[in-house]
Each structure stands twice: as structure tokens, then as C-alpha cells.
Motif scaffolding. Structure first.
Motif: not given
Length: 551
Positions: A257-262, A314-317, A319-326
Motif C-alpha cells: 500500500y506504499h508507493t515510491i516518490l522519486l 533498490y530505489l530506496v537504498y 537514494a533514488f526514491g523515498t517511500p510515501i503513502f499514495p
């Protein structure tokens, strides 16, 4: 900063002793051995043993990596074969040397090469990084891992095509040539133009200092990929103290239910990926949308959900993206801890550049108390104004200025039921330890509790047996507990009422709407407590800022 290396060294140890093959950075002129100069400044003095001279030289060294002569570096970094395959760490004054020595096999030779000891007589080699002594253990461990990765890649190429032997012979020949004629300058500068391995090591050093990410293909064959998250995240958040363990915890807490913010532009990220990177990763990056959950993105990208979660990690580690709630109307945001309030700070200037004509302080004041997106919408808002509001929220989330808060639920028994529970638990005492009058009184209390527990009849069977008597009594006394459907749904959600599961997780796992959850919480509000705090998947990004005054 402590995450940036001071230098990189390639050393060998073989039948002819230890030698420094390459170092970076290096001085522009000749790197003379200051040990030799120390040994005989006075023509009438006695010659000092070499080990003693090196020890005196080391004692005078400071934090400047260029002060270390090649002889000293080879002496302290070219370890014995007994230490191969293990972590090498040595602190000399204010510099810490970290590496992973690797032993060269003598029986396995590349195709076309004669078996036996390698031609150069090299027995082992090591890639050593020079760090500041103040670097914490997480940074030291990362550099040890990087040294090991580079060493294994070089070893593979040595077995495949004798790569290290060829490169080391050329490096040593250049050093011997420059040793005979010291007016030529530094031999390491010439190595960068003639030795491929030297250029690759310099590229690794430059990449780790500039952005903390490495994609280097040694000998055009073996890819070495590595990320130093402490450095990579410092580019976005200069004063955020992050550790790999924090990121691993964040990745474990990622949910569908999370998403990734670039954190960088989509096109820039795609251009940074290696040419042979995963096609699934590229498809995921192209469909990333802050309003779509990871589960929805998996369907959009036509990739299995488990694999998408790995790619998001991978994107989080890196530092390409951060987790957020949609983004949705129910999302509530508040100013994050350590957010600067200066109108002339770095973030205020960036905000003015991104949103001309908008007041940074005024926008922050709107989130002094938790407010949801739905509450910020107005009937008079145009589509352009609504779009700008959402863009502001996304920008503030990227900068860690805003923090989303989630609602958690905990089962709390009122005080009067706690008293009843203590009375009921005391009935477990042996009857022979009470007087007749006490036994009668406890018997009356037992009958009262028992009758209360059976007032709902079969409804009591819907509650889990793990509940205590006081908890069962308090729940059954709720007026809406008489409705079997409500009680059944309450019992189904009861495992989440421990204050550790946000409403979004409950909705996702049980496939129910937010309105259903809130209706149930309202019906059983006498035994439930609602509270709000940040998501555990992102909390480490808000609690590890070193100094809010430096923003």
C-alpha cells in the motif's frame, strides 16, 4: 565529511616483498620516500634499521593522505597471507585504512598460461581505502564491502585473462623508469594514461566521493555496482545521519500500500541506469506515480508484486526514491521535526525558485497542526490551484519538511473493568486459604462476573480465547456488541488493535474500506484509543537529522 575516502591504494605482496602498485590521489611531483631522507640527514650518523625509520615517519604523519610515502603505505597495507580473506583495518594517527586482502591461487591459471606460481611472483593483493579515523563503524563496514567487491572482480579477471599480472607488470615498469629519472614527475600520473586498472580505480574513487554510487565494469567485463548510502543521501539531505541498517529496516517495512516518490527526475534516473539493468526496473520507473500504490504499479508495469517490492527497495537504498503513502484526501500531514523556519535559508530559497510568488513561511504555517488533503480542498479551488497544492506537498515531502501521520488503534480497558478483572483473577486462590465469609464474598463476585459474560449468549464465542476476562467483559458491555455482525468484524480486526498497525495496513490486509473501519471504531470507542504518529517505514528519515540550524 567522514563518508568520503581520503585515498585509494593498490598494494601487492609477493616473492620480492611488498610493493605499492597505484595510489590516488597523488602529489604532482615525484613521490620520494621520506624514509630514505630520514635515515641519513647527517653524513656522520649511523644508518637506522628500515622498520625503525618507518615507525618514526608514521609517528609524524597527520590527516593529509599525501604525507604518506609510497614506502610507508606499502609497508602498512601489504599484509601477510594469513590475513587474506579477512577484514583489514588499521588506524594510524587520524587516518583509518580499510581493505580486504585477497590471496592469488597458484594452481589455477588462465587459458594459455603455464600452471604454477604466477609470472610476476605476486602472492596477494589488496584494495585499501584511507578514511578519516572518526568514520563510524557503518561507514567502515561499507568500505570493507567495497574493497571486497573490487578484489573479487579483479581476481575473476586474473583467472580469466591474467589481467592483474599484466597490469601490475606495467605499473612496476613505469615506477622503475621514473625511479631512475625522478625529474619526469609522478609515475602514477602516467599510469592513468597507460594502465587500464589505474583508470578504473580512479573512476571508482571519483564516483564514491562525488555521489556515493558506482557502476564500473572492470576490464570491460565484470560489473562492480555499489552504493554508499551515507554519501548518496547526503546529496539530498546534507545533515541527515543515515545508516544501512536504517535503510534495511525501511525496506523490510515497505508494504504494497506504499508507493515510491522519486528524489531525482525520471529521465535523469533512467539515464543513470546501466545499459544492461533490469527491464522490469525501467518499466517500474516509467509508471511510478505518487497517487498509485506499489500493488497498482506492479499491475501497471506487468511485474510480479514481490519483484516490484525488491525493485522499490533498490530505489530506496540507492537514494533514488523515498517511500510515501499514495496521495489521497485522507492523508494528513504536519511539519516534520527540525524543519527550519528561516525565510532566508537554503530550503526557503529553493522553495521560492520552485514556486515563484508563494510564501514559504505561509505554506509551513498551514501545516502547524495536522491537516489532511481533503481539508485543504475548497469549492472555490481551480484545477490549477489544486494541482499546485499537490505539487507543493510532493516537494515538501521530498525535502523532509512535511511528515505524514497515520492513525493507530489500541484496545484499552476502562478502569472499572480493571477492578473487576482483579476481583475475578483473585478467585483463582485456593479455597482453603480463605475464611468462610471471604469465600462467600468471592463466590458472589464470581457469579456476578459469570452472569455478565453470558448476557450476550452466543456472541461471547465470537471473541478470541486469548482475551482476558476483563477484556471480554468490557467488549461485551459495549451496546453495539449485541449485533453479531459488528462483533464479528471487531473480532476480526482485534489483532491489529495493539498500536502498531496503521489504518492503511488494516484496510489493505482485510480488504475493507476506510468508512467501514471508522464506523466500527466509533461503535466500540469506549474500549478503543486512537492516536497518530509517523509511519515506521519512514520514521528514520525524520529522527536522524544532526542539526536543524544548518538547513
Amino acid at each position: 565529511m567522514d563518508s568520503e575516502p581520503l585515498g585509494l591504494i593498490l598494494v601487492e605482496n609477493g616473492t620480492k616483498g611488498d610493493r605499492l602498485l597505484f595510489r590516488f590521489p597523488f602529489m604532482g611531483g615525484t613521490q620520494r620516500s621520506s624514509v630514505s631522507e630520514m635515515k641519513r640527514k647527517n653524513p656522520y650518523s649511523f644508518l637506522v634499521p628500515e622498520d625503525t625509520a618507518i615507525s618514526k615517519h608514521i609517528g609524524m604523519l597527520g590527516t593529509d593522505f599525501s604525507n604518506y610515502s609510497s614506502k610507508v603505505l606499502s609497508h602498512i597495507c601489504a599484509v601477510k597471507s594469513e590475513l587474506c580473506g579477512k577484514k583489514f583495518e588499521l588506524k594510524v594517527n587520524e587516518v583509518r585504512f580499510v581493505g580486504h586482502p585477497i590471496l592469488l591461487p597458484t594452481s589455477e591459471r588462465p587459458t594459455g598460461c603455464r600452471p604454477g606460481r604466477n609470472v610476476s611472483g605476486m602472492l596477494l593483493f589488496s584494495i585499501v581505502f584511507a578514511l578519516r579515523a572518526t568514520a563510524n563503524h557503518s561507514i567502515v563496514d561499507c568500505y570493507h564491502d567495497l574493497s571486497k567487491r573490487i578484489g573479487i572482480a579483479i581476481l575473476y579477471e586474473e583467472k580469466r585473462c591474467n589481467y592483474l599480472t599484466k597490469q601490475s607488470k606495467r605499473m612496476l615498469s613505469i615506477q622503475d623508469e621514473y625511479h631512475e629519472d625522478e625529474s619526469k614527475g609522478s609515475p602514477f600520473e602516467r599510469m592513468l594514461s597507460e594502465c587500464q586498472l589505474s583508470r578504473e580505480l580512479k573512476t571508482i574513487f571519483d564516483c564514491i566521493r562525488s555521489e556515493g554510487r558506482i557502476h564500473v565494469r572492470l576490464n570491460g567485463w565484470v560489473l562492480v555496482s555499489f552504493c554508499l548510502p551515507q554519501k548518496a543521501y547526503s546529496l539530498h539531505y546534507p545533515h541527515l545521519s543515515i545508516k544501512p541498517s536504517d535503510l534495511h529496516q525501511c525496506i523490510r517495512n515497505l508494504m504494497p500500500y506504499h508507493t515510491i516518490l522519486l528524489l531525482i527526475e525520471r529521465d535523469e534516473l533512467l539515464s543513470r541506469l546501466p545499459l544492461d539493468s533490469s527491464p522490469a526496473l525501467k518499466r517500474l520507473i516509467r509508471v511510478l506515480n505518487p497517487t498509485r500504490s506499489i500493488q497498482s504499479l506492479a499491475a501497471d508495469a506487468d511485474v510480479a508484486l514481490d519483484h516490484v517490492l525488491e525493485l522499490c527497495g533498490y530505489l530506496v537504498y540507492w537514494a533514488f526514491g523515498t517511500p510515501i503513502f499514495p496521495l489521497c484526501d485522507a492523508n494528513a500531514y504536519v511539519i516534520a521535526p527540525f524543519t527550519p523556519s528561516s525565510v532566508s535559508g537554503r530550503l526557503a530559497e529553493k522553495f521560492s525558485e520552485e514556486f515563484p510568488g508563494c510564501s514559504f513561511i505561509k505554506v509551513l504555517s498551514e501545516y502547524a497542526l495536522p491537516v489532511s488533503i481533503g481539508e485543504k480542498r475548497t469549492p472555490f479551488q481551480t484545477q490549477e490551484e489544486e494541482s499546485e497544492m499537490l505539487e507543493m506537498i510532493l516537494w515538501l515531502l521530498k525535502q523532509r519538511i512535511l511528515m505524514q501521520i497515520h492513525t493507530y488503534v489500541a484496545l484499552i480497558i476502562p478502569q472499572d473493568h480493571q477492578t473487576t478483572r482483579r476481583k475475578f483473577d483473585s478467585l483463582e486462590l485456593r479455597s482453603d486459604s480463605r475464611t468462610p465469609s471471604e469465600s462467600d464474598r468471592f463466590s458472589n463476585d464470581s457469579d456476578e462476573v459469570a452472569s455478565s459474560l453470558t448476557t450476550s449468549g452466543i456472541s461471547d464465542n465470537l471473541l478470541p480465547s486469548s482475551l482476558s476476562s476483563a477484556e471480554r467483559l468490557a467488549i461485551l458491555k459495549v451496546p453495539r456488541a449485541s449485533d453479531p455482525e459488528d462483533l464479528k468484524l471487531f473480532a476480526k480486526l482485534l489483532p491489529y488493535f495493539h498500536g502498531t498497525h496503521p489504518l492503511e495496513e488494516i484496510m489493505f490486509r482485510e480488504n475493507i474500506r476506510r468508512s467501514q473501519v471508522f464506523q466500527l471504531l466509533d461503535k466500540f470507542r469506549s474500549v478503543l484509543v486512537l492516536f497518530q504518529h509517523e509511519d515506521t517505514a519512514t520514521s528514520m528519515f525524520y529522527r536522524n537529522f544532526n542539526d536543524h540550524a544548518l538547513f
